[in-house]
Design an enzyme around this catalytic site. Structure first.
Site, mmCIF file in Angstrom:
data_model
loop_
_atom_site.group_PDB
_atom_site.id
_atom_site.type_symbol
_atom_site.label_atom_id
_atom_site.label_comp_id
_atom_site.label_asym_id
_atom_site.label_seq_id
_atom_site.Cartn_x
_atom_site.Cartn_y
_atom_site.Cartn_z
ATOM 1 C CG ASP A 233 -2.423 -1.155 -4.447
ATOM 2 O OD1 ASP A 233 -3.500 -1.430 -4.073
ATOM 3 O OD2 ASP A 233 -1.377 -1.162 -3.990
ATOM 4 C CE LYS B 40 7.026 -3.043 -7.507
ATOM 5 N NZ LYS B 40 6.851 -2.238 -6.359
ATOM 6 C CG MET C 112 0.026 7.378 0.110
ATOM 7 S SD MET C 112 0.424 8.039 -1.193
ATOM 8 C CE MET C 112 1.808 7.088 -2.064
ATOM 9 N N GLY C 113 -3.351 3.940 -0.424
ATOM 10 C CA GLY C 113 -3.389 2.456 -0.116
ATOM 11 C C GLY C 113 -4.236 1.976 -1.344
ATOM 12 C CG ASN D 255 -5.096 0.563 11.815
ATOM 13 O OD1 ASN D 255 -5.016 1.019 10.391
ATOM 14 N ND2 ASN D 255 -4.666 -0.566 12.371
ATOM 15 C CD GLN E 138 4.192 -0.137 1.963
ATOM 16 O OE1 GLN E 138 5.121 0.520 2.030
ATOM 17 N NE2 GLN E 138 4.577 -1.663 1.591
ATOM 18 C CE LYS F 50 -6.018 -3.065 -2.093
ATOM 19 N NZ LYS F 50 -4.767 -2.960 -1.939
#
Ligand code: NAD
Length: 321
Positions: free
Chosen positions: A222, A67, A219-220, A159, A138, A226
């Protein structure tokens, strides 16, 4: 060679297709039949863009390719998505280019499928309340895929930018579930499953927030630097991941590893749970945490399914290449 344009993807692949492809490739990775090649990601010094490649080979599924894509922050003003990606598949027997597949929706579907696989294999069977941290692009995909894994009765959300929470409320309404905006304390006290999908560089969910028995899908994270949850939470939880090498370098576990709170050997492959070589959750009180770093093999797995579906439904564009 086959081209499947971005605009065709939504009509071709279902969440169930993406789930099956991701579960299969995680299992293959854990058996040693599929592996990811080193990731390349560069700031290219033009248009403020980050660009790179994720690639690999799955001998079981015969998916070979990459990808290619990245992040162009100025795209929104041009009416385009900031994240841009394209998948290239190659014939594993000849090396000929087999297909080019639009990778934008695919990325959201495969990322949501990964947390969904983790919920299916690790969350308590009686999970009723789903907590969402993050309300960006997402998050809607994550929410739709997650509710298919358990009989959730309510969605709660937090959030950093509260003005974005209506996105979660709208998806919850579409799913016929009540939604409530909560504090992080309430989230930790009440949620049976928590998905965190933010671009944060500092933790939101703290160790003290989380109660026994919770399954958390981070999941954030990457990229190096982070972070979404406090590092000590990983020491309290049983940690699972898509790929250990990524988990300790660019995933949520990078911080717990750097602080000496856990060792690489404490991190388990989700594929081992799928294959039955790891028992997964061992009690209703255990905290399980899935560090979903996002691997190239996920993209190849879903892209391969899309190509098969495009051929089957007659929407594949064939090019003599
Ligand atoms: P987005 O820009 O649409 O949303 C970003 C989210 O992060 C919002 O909820 C925002 O409020 C929140 N946020 C921003 N700054 C924050 C802070 N300082 N503290 C807490 N929250 C903050 O992004 P998106 O497309 O929804 O992607 C979210 C993240 O998921 C990104 O970091 C992206 O790189 C990552 N991602 C991971 C995978 C994977 O496979 N693991 C795949 C795709 C995207």
């Amino acid at each position: 060679m086959i081209i499947v344009p971005e605009k065709e993807i939504a009509g071709l692949v279902t969440r169930a297709d993406a789930y099956d492809a991701i579960e299969q490739v995680f299992a293959s990775m854990s058996k040693g039949a599929a592996y990811n090649f080193p990731v390349i990601r560069e700031a290219i010094g033009h248009a403020d863009a980050l660009y790179g490649f994720k690639s690999g080979f799955d001998r079981d599924g015969l998916a070979l390719g990459l990808k290619s894509g990245g992040y162009w922050p100025g795209n929104e003003k041009k009416g385009l998505t900031n994240h841009q990606s394209t998948v290239f598949l190659f014939d594993a027997d000849t090396g000929k280019c087999r297909a080019i597949v639009g990778g934008n929706l695919l990325t959201a579907l495969r990322t949501a499928a990964a947390s969904s696989v983790s919920i299916n294999h690790l969350a308590r069977k009686d999970a009723k309340i789903l907590g969402m941290i993050g309300a960006g692009h997402q998050s809607a995909f994550q929410l739709r895929a997650a509710v298919e894994q358990r009989d959730f009765e309510k969605i709660i959300g937090w959030n950093y930018h509260p003005e974005m929470l209506p996105r979660l409320a709208e998806v919850a309404e579409e799913l016929g579930l009540p939604f409530e905006a909560v504090s992080l304390e309430q989230m930790g006290a009440n949620a049976d499953v928590i998905i965190s999908i933010t671009s944060a560089f500092a933790p939101s969910l703290m160790d003290a927030h989380v109660t026994p028995g919770t399954h958390i899908a981070c999941m954030g994270t990457d990229t190096k630097g982070k972070q979404e949850v406090e590092a000590t939470l990983l020491a309290r939880a049983t940690v699972f991941t898509d790929e250990v090498a990524q988990s300790v370098t660019i995933g949520e576990a990078q911080h717990a590893i750097a602080d000496g709170l856990i060792k690489q050997s404490n991190i388990n492959e989700i594929g081992a749970v799928i294959n039955g070589t790891h028992a997964g959750r061992s009690s209703d009180d255990e905290i399980t945490l899935f560090d979903g770093t996002g691997v190239g093999l996920q993209d190849l797995a879903v892209a391969s399914s899309i190509v098969d579906l495009a051929i089957e439904k007659g929407v594949a564009v064939e090019v003599d290449f």
